[in-house]
Design an enzyme around this catalytic site. Sequence first.
Site, PDB file in Angstrom:
ATOM      1  N   ARG A  85      -3.875  -9.691   5.200  1.00 59.58           N
ATOM      2  CA  ARG A  85      -4.357  -9.719   3.809  1.00 59.58           C
ATOM      3  C   ARG A  85      -3.195  -9.293   2.923  1.00 59.58           C
ATOM      4  O   ARG A  85      -2.798  -8.128   2.942  1.00 59.58           O
ATOM      5  CB  ARG A  85      -5.543  -8.766   3.684  1.00 59.58           C
ATOM      6  CG  ARG A  85      -6.161  -8.727   2.289  1.00 59.58           C
ATOM      7  CD  ARG A  85      -7.316  -7.721   2.253  1.00 59.58           C
ATOM      8  NE  ARG A  85      -7.879  -7.618   0.917  1.00 59.58           N
ATOM      9  CZ  ARG A  85      -7.366  -6.869  -0.055  1.00 59.58           C
ATOM     10  NH1 ARG A  85      -6.289  -6.163   0.162  1.00 59.58           N
ATOM     11  NH2 ARG A  85      -7.929  -6.832  -1.241  1.00 59.58           N
ATOM     12  N   LYS A 129       0.810  -1.230   0.000  1.00 55.85           N
ATOM     13  CA  LYS A 129       0.000   0.000   0.000  1.00 55.85           C
ATOM     14  C   LYS A 129       0.839   1.274   0.000  1.00 55.85           C
ATOM     15  O   LYS A 129       2.030   1.259   0.263  1.00 55.85           O
ATOM     16  CB  LYS A 129      -0.977  -0.018   1.186  1.00 55.85           C
ATOM     17  CG  LYS A 129      -2.221  -0.855   0.869  1.00 55.85           C
ATOM     18  CD  LYS A 129      -3.299  -0.731   1.909  1.00 55.85           C
ATOM     19  CE  LYS A 129      -4.493  -1.603   1.499  1.00 55.85           C
ATOM     20  NZ  LYS A 129      -5.501  -1.674   2.555  1.00 55.85           N
TER      21      LYS A 129
HETATM   22  C1  7PJ Z   1      -8.384  -3.914   2.159  1.00 55.29           C
HETATM   23  C2  7PJ Z   1      -9.485  -4.658   1.759  1.00 55.29           C
HETATM   24  C3  7PJ Z   1      -8.042  -3.864   3.544  1.00 55.29           C
HETATM   25  C4  7PJ Z   1      -9.922  -5.316   3.930  1.00 55.29           C
HETATM   26  C5  7PJ Z   1      -8.591  -3.709   0.030  1.00 55.29           C
HETATM   27  C6  7PJ Z   1      -5.603  -2.783  -1.632  1.00 55.29           C
HETATM   28  C7  7PJ Z   1      -6.923  -2.117  -1.614  1.00 55.29           C
HETATM   29  N1  7PJ Z   1     -10.252  -5.367   2.631  1.00 55.29           N
HETATM   30  N2  7PJ Z   1      -9.598  -4.523   0.415  1.00 55.29           N
HETATM   31  N3  7PJ Z   1      -8.850  -4.589   4.383  1.00 55.29           N
HETATM   32  N4  7PJ Z   1      -7.823  -3.340   1.064  1.00 55.29           N
HETATM   33  N5  7PJ Z   1     -10.649  -5.985   4.829  1.00 55.29           N
HETATM   34  O1  7PJ Z   1      -5.429  -3.972  -1.406  1.00 55.29           O
HETATM   35  O2  7PJ Z   1      -4.621  -2.006  -1.910  1.00 55.29           O
HETATM   36  O3  7PJ Z   1      -7.101  -3.209   4.006  1.00 55.29           O
HETATM   37  S1  7PJ Z   1      -8.348  -3.227  -1.634  1.00 55.29           S
END
Ligand code: 7PJ
Length: 259
Positions: free
Chosen positions: A238, A204
């Site tokens: 994640r 990120k």
């Molecule tokens: C997240 C997400 C996060 C959860 C994305 C990216 C943006 N879901 N979906 N937490 N980020 N729960 O991966 O850069 O931080 S999309």
Amino acid sequence: MGILNVTPDSFSDGGRYNRLDAALLHAESMVRAGATLIDVGGESTRPGAAIVSSAQELDRVVPVVEAIAQRLDVVISIDSSSADVMRESARVGAGMLNDVRSFRREGALQAAVDSGLAVCLMHMRGEPGDMQSSARYVDVLAEVRSFLEERMAQCVAAGVERERIVLDPGFGFAKELEHNLSLFKRMDELQVLGRPLLVGVSRKSMIGGVLGKPVSDRLYGSLALAALAVAKGAAILRVHDVAETVDAVRMIHAVCNAQ
Ligand code: 7PJ
């Protein structure tokens, strides 16, 4: 939790079979690398991203969920805010609903209740397209904590069992670099909410902001944050780079489990 993007820009424009095949191969390789959850997303939620229709999202996500559910031993999470996508995904084998809008769209909360699945509630303000304009905080940790507390109470009141809820501070969502860093530093304080924490910082902009590196060069920064997140109590990471992250986490566990 391995990230599986099924947005059109994630794949070269082959036919539907190629897209499905590529998604399956990627999911399979993440499971082999140690992922126990796969997060399937058909809507880009990057700052400034366009909103996609439910129909488009259904078309992208549901066949992938169904294919993974039939072939792989892994919990499938759906990164979606659409009630239709949640219901269809639950029907074909999803195990978790991950909504960056915390089930605030029309019908989403009821879909979550009816599914009986695990849900992830994430902190965000506004919509991905305009969220950065609401990145103003006096005390970012306290404000994120009360948002999650409130959202959790509303979900429980609607009929989601507390035991099914996972909480996420929402790194990069309506937050500037200073907010992301401060929130990360104090993330352990979110443990008072009594639910597992999910952390998504992989590649990120907060890493780019500190290191001055493009997305393609953020692996080491991501691994440092993954390790620190575990130390601060994160239960689910994640990530894009599953094999590398699993190595880092296994080393942490080896040390923590030593005499
Ligand atoms: C997240 C997400 C996060 C959860 C994305 C990216 C943006 N879901 N979906 N937490 N980020 N729960 O991966 O850069 O931080 S999309």
